[in-house]
Write a protein that holds these residues in place. Sequence first.
Motif, PDB file in Angstrom:
ATOM      1  N   THR A 100      -4.624  17.962  -1.481  1.00  0.00           N
ATOM      2  CA  THR A 100      -4.152  16.663  -1.957  1.00  0.00           C
ATOM      3  C   THR A 100      -2.876  16.783  -2.779  1.00  0.00           C
ATOM      4  O   THR A 100      -1.949  15.990  -2.619  1.00  0.00           O
ATOM      5  CB  THR A 100      -5.254  15.972  -2.780  1.00  0.00           C
ATOM      6  OG1 THR A 100      -6.291  15.544  -1.893  1.00  0.00           O
ATOM      7  CG2 THR A 100      -4.720  14.761  -3.526  1.00  0.00           C
ATOM      8  N   ALA A 148      -2.802  20.533  -9.720  1.00  0.00           N
ATOM      9  CA  ALA A 148      -3.584  19.612  -8.893  1.00  0.00           C
ATOM     10  C   ALA A 148      -4.617  20.353  -8.052  1.00  0.00           C
ATOM     11  O   ALA A 148      -4.303  21.337  -7.377  1.00  0.00           O
ATOM     12  CB  ALA A 148      -2.652  18.811  -7.985  1.00  0.00           C
ATOM     13  N   ASN A 152      -8.653  19.832  -5.755  1.00  0.00           N
ATOM     14  CA  ASN A 152      -9.698  19.001  -5.146  1.00  0.00           C
ATOM     15  C   ASN A 152     -11.058  19.566  -5.483  1.00  0.00           C
ATOM     16  O   ASN A 152     -11.176  20.708  -5.931  1.00  0.00           O
ATOM     17  CB  ASN A 152      -9.544  18.945  -3.623  1.00  0.00           C
ATOM     18  CG  ASN A 152      -8.368  18.109  -3.177  1.00  0.00           C
ATOM     19  OD1 ASN A 152      -7.406  18.643  -2.624  1.00  0.00           O
ATOM     20  ND2 ASN A 152      -8.443  16.811  -3.389  1.00  0.00           N
ATOM     21  N   HIS A 184     -12.558  11.106  -9.894  1.00  0.00           N
ATOM     22  CA  HIS A 184     -11.279  11.720 -10.247  1.00  0.00           C
ATOM     23  C   HIS A 184     -11.261  11.900 -11.762  1.00  0.00           C
ATOM     24  O   HIS A 184     -11.551  10.964 -12.508  1.00  0.00           O
ATOM     25  CB  HIS A 184     -10.120  10.827  -9.818  1.00  0.00           C
ATOM     26  CG  HIS A 184      -9.917  10.796  -8.338  1.00  0.00           C
ATOM     27  ND1 HIS A 184      -8.728  10.398  -7.761  1.00  0.00           N
ATOM     28  CD2 HIS A 184     -10.728  11.126  -7.302  1.00  0.00           C
ATOM     29  CE1 HIS A 184      -8.840  10.471  -6.441  1.00  0.00           C
ATOM     30  NE2 HIS A 184     -10.048  10.906  -6.145  1.00  0.00           N
ATOM     31  N   CYS A 194      -8.765  15.842  -8.057  1.00  0.00           N
ATOM     32  CA  CYS A 194      -8.396  14.672  -7.248  1.00  0.00           C
ATOM     33  C   CYS A 194      -9.435  14.327  -6.185  1.00  0.00           C
ATOM     34  O   CYS A 194      -9.086  13.870  -5.087  1.00  0.00           O
ATOM     35  CB  CYS A 194      -7.040  14.921  -6.593  1.00  0.00           C
ATOM     36  SG  CYS A 194      -5.760  15.475  -7.728  1.00  0.00           S
ATOM     37  N   SER A 241      -7.259   9.784  -2.641  1.00  0.00           N
ATOM     38  CA  SER A 241      -6.955  10.968  -3.440  1.00  0.00           C
ATOM     39  C   SER A 241      -5.453  11.241  -3.440  1.00  0.00           C
ATOM     40  O   SER A 241      -4.871  11.583  -4.480  1.00  0.00           O
ATOM     41  CB  SER A 241      -7.719  12.191  -2.918  1.00  0.00           C
ATOM     42  OG  SER A 241      -7.273  12.585  -1.639  1.00  0.00           O
ATOM     43  N   THR A 246      -2.982  10.481  -6.783  1.00  0.00           N
ATOM     44  CA  THR A 246      -2.245  11.622  -7.308  1.00  0.00           C
ATOM     45  C   THR A 246      -0.746  11.372  -7.251  1.00  0.00           C
ATOM     46  O   THR A 246      -0.001  11.724  -8.184  1.00  0.00           O
ATOM     47  CB  THR A 246      -2.605  12.890  -6.521  1.00  0.00           C
ATOM     48  OG1 THR A 246      -4.033  13.052  -6.521  1.00  0.00           O
ATOM     49  CG2 THR A 246      -1.965  14.120  -7.129  1.00  0.00           C
TER      50      THR A 246
END
Length: 341
Positions: free
Chosen positions: A52, A129, A131, A138, A185, A193, A197
């Motif tokens: 993401t 960042a 996932n 989130h 995310c 997502s 972001t």
Amino acid sequence: MLSIIDHLPPGLLEVTPVQLNQVLTGPTLIHLKGRREPPLFISVLLHGDEITGFLALQALLRRYTERGLPRSLSLFIGNVAAACDGCRRFDTQPDYNRIWKGGDTPEHAMAQQILEKMREREVFACVDAHNNTGLNPHYACITHLEQGFLHLASLFSRTVVYFQRPENVLSRAFGDLCPSITVECGQPCTKYSVSHTLEFLEACLHLSEIPQHPVDDIDLYHTIATVRVPAKLSFGFGDCQRELCLIANLDHLNFQELPVGTLLGKLNISSEQYFEVVDEKGHNVTAQYFKVDKQEIRTICPVIPAMFTVNEQAIRQDCIGYLMERLKKGVQDLSWTRPPK
């Protein structure tokens, strides 16, 4: 092993993560000039299947192909080889989010090189960042309970998790240089997502400064322990024939306070080792949280899970997930204290 460049490689904004080896030779640090200094640091793909951040970064940079960036950017694109294979990491590699303190591998040396480069550039803020493999909201993670960190986190989500372990993650290392957060995310490959972001990165890019006044409207949690499966145990989910059978919907428990007696799994062998639960000081505290009763693994105190997953590879390479407690803000100062039991 690190490439450092001051331009976007041709094709970077068009390739998919599995095509990254067409434009990058490996881990790459990219410095891009903007109107404001110092630079915002953004890290993506420390885990190759957590895409993401990379997709949002591509979308962000496409917005500025015909106009200048509001602030300079330093972009770290991490485990390119794993991304091209669609996996978290190769078994022959260290975890790219566990190389930022200590260690003697080439990857550890690369991490120290990046930190030194960003120290020289007096980095403005850091965003890493990621996932999740399980069902989670989130949320943002911080390693310092300072207002700059809290403000940066609150831009992403009102759900914020404070943690101290693992000690060797990127956001903790950058926390010595600037306000630094990890953004979790959700699951990869979902439109929300990426869009969420993207808008967060856009907001960070336009910050002239990071506010220092108190942050109030957040739900703050504290990670108190990590839950792992012992390496010697076979495990699976649901009604399986493995030594350890975790419940099929384990990740549905995330960010809920579990009452005493909540079932997490079944142990099909006679063993005192079923989980390895380690607290912030590195102590094994399994017996403080779980017990086996008639082969069933149940909680013995209220606790809040985060990042519990049903992904077997993620569990083997990292952990089942984490245990948390709620924190509340002190009234008279900037300290944060545990709520009364």
